[in-house]
Design an enzyme around this catalytic site. Sequence first.
Site, short mmCIF file in Angstrom:
data_model
loop_
_atom_site.label_atom_id
_atom_site.label_comp_id
_atom_site.label_asym_id
_atom_site.label_seq_id
_atom_site.Cartn_x
_atom_site.Cartn_y
_atom_site.Cartn_z
N ARG A 159 -51.64 56.85 33.26
CA ARG A 159 -51.41 56.86 31.82
C ARG A 159 -52.48 56.01 31.15
O ARG A 159 -52.64 54.85 31.50
CB ARG A 159 -50.07 56.22 31.50
CG ARG A 159 -48.91 56.99 32.03
CD ARG A 159 -47.69 56.55 31.27
NE ARG A 159 -46.58 56.39 32.16
CZ ARG A 159 -45.47 55.73 31.81
NH1 ARG A 159 -45.39 55.16 30.63
NH2 ARG A 159 -44.48 55.66 32.65
N ARG A 183 -48.48 52.82 23.96
CA ARG A 183 -48.07 51.87 22.92
C ARG A 183 -48.95 50.65 22.79
O ARG A 183 -48.83 49.90 21.84
CB ARG A 183 -46.62 51.42 23.20
CG ARG A 183 -45.60 52.50 22.91
CD ARG A 183 -44.24 52.16 23.48
NE ARG A 183 -44.28 52.24 24.93
CZ ARG A 183 -43.22 52.11 25.74
NH1 ARG A 183 -42.05 51.86 25.22
NH2 ARG A 183 -43.35 52.21 27.03
N ASP A 206 -45.45 64.55 29.41
CA ASP A 206 -44.66 63.71 30.31
C ASP A 206 -44.21 64.56 31.49
O ASP A 206 -44.10 65.78 31.38
CB ASP A 206 -43.43 63.13 29.60
CG ASP A 206 -42.85 61.97 30.40
OD1 ASP A 206 -43.41 60.85 30.30
OD2 ASP A 206 -41.90 62.18 31.17
N ARG A 245 -47.36 58.26 16.85
CA ARG A 245 -46.01 58.51 17.34
C ARG A 245 -45.00 58.46 16.20
O ARG A 245 -44.08 59.28 16.15
CB ARG A 245 -45.63 57.53 18.43
CG ARG A 245 -44.42 58.03 19.21
CD ARG A 245 -44.01 57.10 20.28
NE ARG A 245 -43.06 56.13 19.77
CZ ARG A 245 -42.23 55.44 20.52
NH1 ARG A 245 -42.24 55.61 21.83
NH2 ARG A 245 -41.40 54.59 19.98
N TYR A 301 -35.26 61.79 38.60
CA TYR A 301 -34.72 61.68 37.23
C TYR A 301 -33.63 62.72 37.00
O TYR A 301 -32.65 62.45 36.30
CB TYR A 301 -35.85 61.83 36.20
CG TYR A 301 -36.80 60.65 36.25
CD1 TYR A 301 -36.50 59.46 35.59
CD2 TYR A 301 -37.97 60.70 37.01
CE1 TYR A 301 -37.35 58.36 35.66
CE2 TYR A 301 -38.83 59.62 37.08
CZ TYR A 301 -38.51 58.45 36.42
OH TYR A 301 -39.34 57.36 36.50
C1 LIG Z 1 -42.34 58.40 36.09
C2 LIG Z 1 -43.20 59.02 35.02
C3 LIG Z 1 -42.77 59.39 33.72
N1 LIG Z 1 -43.89 59.91 33.07
C4 LIG Z 1 -44.98 59.86 33.88
C5 LIG Z 1 -44.56 59.36 35.13
C6 LIG Z 1 -45.41 59.25 36.39
C7 LIG Z 1 -46.40 58.17 36.32
C8 LIG Z 1 -45.81 56.79 36.28
O1 LIG Z 1 -45.12 56.41 37.23
O2 LIG Z 1 -46.04 56.11 35.28
C9 LIG Z 1 -46.34 60.35 33.64
C10 LIG Z 1 -46.89 60.26 32.28
N2 LIG Z 1 -46.25 59.87 31.13
C11 LIG Z 1 -47.13 59.95 30.09
C12 LIG Z 1 -48.36 60.47 30.58
C13 LIG Z 1 -49.50 60.84 29.66
C14 LIG Z 1 -50.83 60.38 30.06
C15 LIG Z 1 -51.61 59.61 29.02
O3 LIG Z 1 -51.80 60.11 27.92
O4 LIG Z 1 -52.07 58.53 29.33
C16 LIG Z 1 -48.23 60.63 31.95
C17 LIG Z 1 -49.26 61.08 32.97
C18 LIG Z 1 -46.85 59.58 28.69
C19 LIG Z 1 -45.75 58.64 28.42
N3 LIG Z 1 -44.46 58.70 28.91
C20 LIG Z 1 -43.71 57.71 28.35
C21 LIG Z 1 -44.52 56.95 27.46
C22 LIG Z 1 -44.02 55.82 26.56
C23 LIG Z 1 -43.27 56.48 25.46
C24 LIG Z 1 -43.33 55.79 24.14
O5 LIG Z 1 -44.22 56.08 23.35
O6 LIG Z 1 -42.42 54.97 23.91
C25 LIG Z 1 -45.80 57.54 27.48
C26 LIG Z 1 -46.99 57.15 26.65
C27 LIG Z 1 -42.25 57.49 28.57
C28 LIG Z 1 -41.75 57.61 29.93
N4 LIG Z 1 -41.96 58.66 30.78
C29 LIG Z 1 -41.35 58.41 31.99
C30 LIG Z 1 -40.66 57.17 31.88
C31 LIG Z 1 -39.87 56.53 32.99
C32 LIG Z 1 -40.89 56.69 30.59
C33 LIG Z 1 -40.28 55.47 29.95
C34 LIG Z 1 -41.03 54.25 30.30
C35 LIG Z 1 -41.63 53.61 29.08
O7 LIG Z 1 -41.01 53.66 28.02
O8 LIG Z 1 -42.72 53.05 29.22
C36 LIG Z 1 -41.40 59.30 33.15
#
Ligand SMILES: Cc1c2[nH]c(c1CCC(=O)O)Cc1[nH]c(c(CCC(=O)O)c1C)Cc1[nH]c(c(CCC(=O)O)c1C)Cc1[nH]c(c(C)c1CCC(=O)O)C2
Length: 321
Positions: free
Chosen positions: A2, A6, A52, A15, A128
């Site tokens: 990622r 944020r 995601d 967002r 999940y």
């Molecule tokens: C397990 C997993 C998820 N999502 C993802 C994984 C595998 C990689 C890892 O282990 O990090 C993968 C992912 N999630 C996201 C990307 C986009 C890539 C990018 O633009 O950088 C990618 C490649 C955006 C995201 N996915 C998420 C965010 C944060 C959301 C927000 O804006 O609040 C982003 C930018 C949310 C998300 N999505 C997921 C969770 C558990 C969460 C909540 C955790 C958190 O709040 O930080 C599931």
Amino acid sequence: MRQAGRYLPEYRATRSEAGSFLDLCYNPDLACEVTLQPLRRYDFDAAILFSDILVIPQALGQHLAFKQGEGPQLEAIRDASGLGILNVDHIHDTLGPVYETVAKLSASIPSHTSLIGFAGAPWTVATYMVEGKGSKDFANIRRFAYGDPDGFSRLIEILVEATTQYLLKQVEAGAECIQLFETWGGVLSENGFERWVIEPTKKIVANLKAVHPDLPVIGFPRGAGLHLIDFKQKTGVDAVGLDSGVPLKWVAKKLQPLGPVQGNLDPMYLITGGDEMIDETRRILDVLRDGPFIFNLGHGITPETSPENVGKLVDFIRNYR
Ligand SMILES: Cc1c2[nH]c(c1CCC(=O)O)Cc1[nH]c(c(CCC(=O)O)c1C)Cc1[nH]c(c(CCC(=O)O)c1C)Cc1[nH]c(c(C)c1CCC(=O)O)C2
């Protein structure tokens, strides 16, 4: 990994314009915008699609919500009797906007930047789906997988099929490389890892390569430890992502001769910064520089990251000799 998120004020602004995190994932103009934001600041060599891994369960028919501060929430499928709600036939109705984002990105990123598409690997997405949220012990999914392997393999098969179709569409829309995120592979037993991580990943890679033989595929089996060699050799992935815990001299000796590796700075160093961040980065580059290597983090960037430290890290790497 990622790279959007944020830690960037411009991400937080986009967002809130989108409404919610999921609204952002399904809004091609805004999802394209947040993918481009880190590139504008840091000119990374690759962009990763903003979406995601959990859009797949949602497209299959499982209810998904992201609650502020709580992460993802799904209606948990605890056993094979719950699989009836899942339907592979209409996933593109939900996922269409993601393909549109890829096409927009393909047209708007600089020509020297590679475009990475991605999906979660089946086991990780299933965690999940079965737990209903993030988990610490993965007790429900291990109980399902170990107690009813045939029923559980139906879930994995559904995910293999949906993920293959999803990734093929991303490639058609312009993704040049694919990364499979296996964030929770490390919680499985030896046999479990073989059956629920290696086997499904191998099928997805074979399905993708049957259509696009030259498509590069990166696997990121976080926490896989000594399984990394087997993972590389058996799944057919071209490159392997390393989490921050993998010992690098071992990688240089055993894994890098088998193909490119990617990693593995602990993202926490981007919060602490300073000489410690630079010293740790130098160590990684020194150990892996003689083989095929892509510098990356060992896991996704965190919201507390200082954007300034990311800039310092990139400058150091670009000037490293
Ligand atoms: C397990 C997993 C998820 N999502 C993802 C994984 C595998 C990689 C890892 O282990 O990090 C993968 C992912 N999630 C996201 C990307 C986009 C890539 C990018 O633009 O950088 C990618 C490649 C955006 C995201 N996915 C998420 C965010 C944060 C959301 C927000 O804006 O609040 C982003 C930018 C949310 C998300 N999505 C997921 C969770 C558990 C969460 C909540 C955790 C958190 O709040 O930080 C599931």
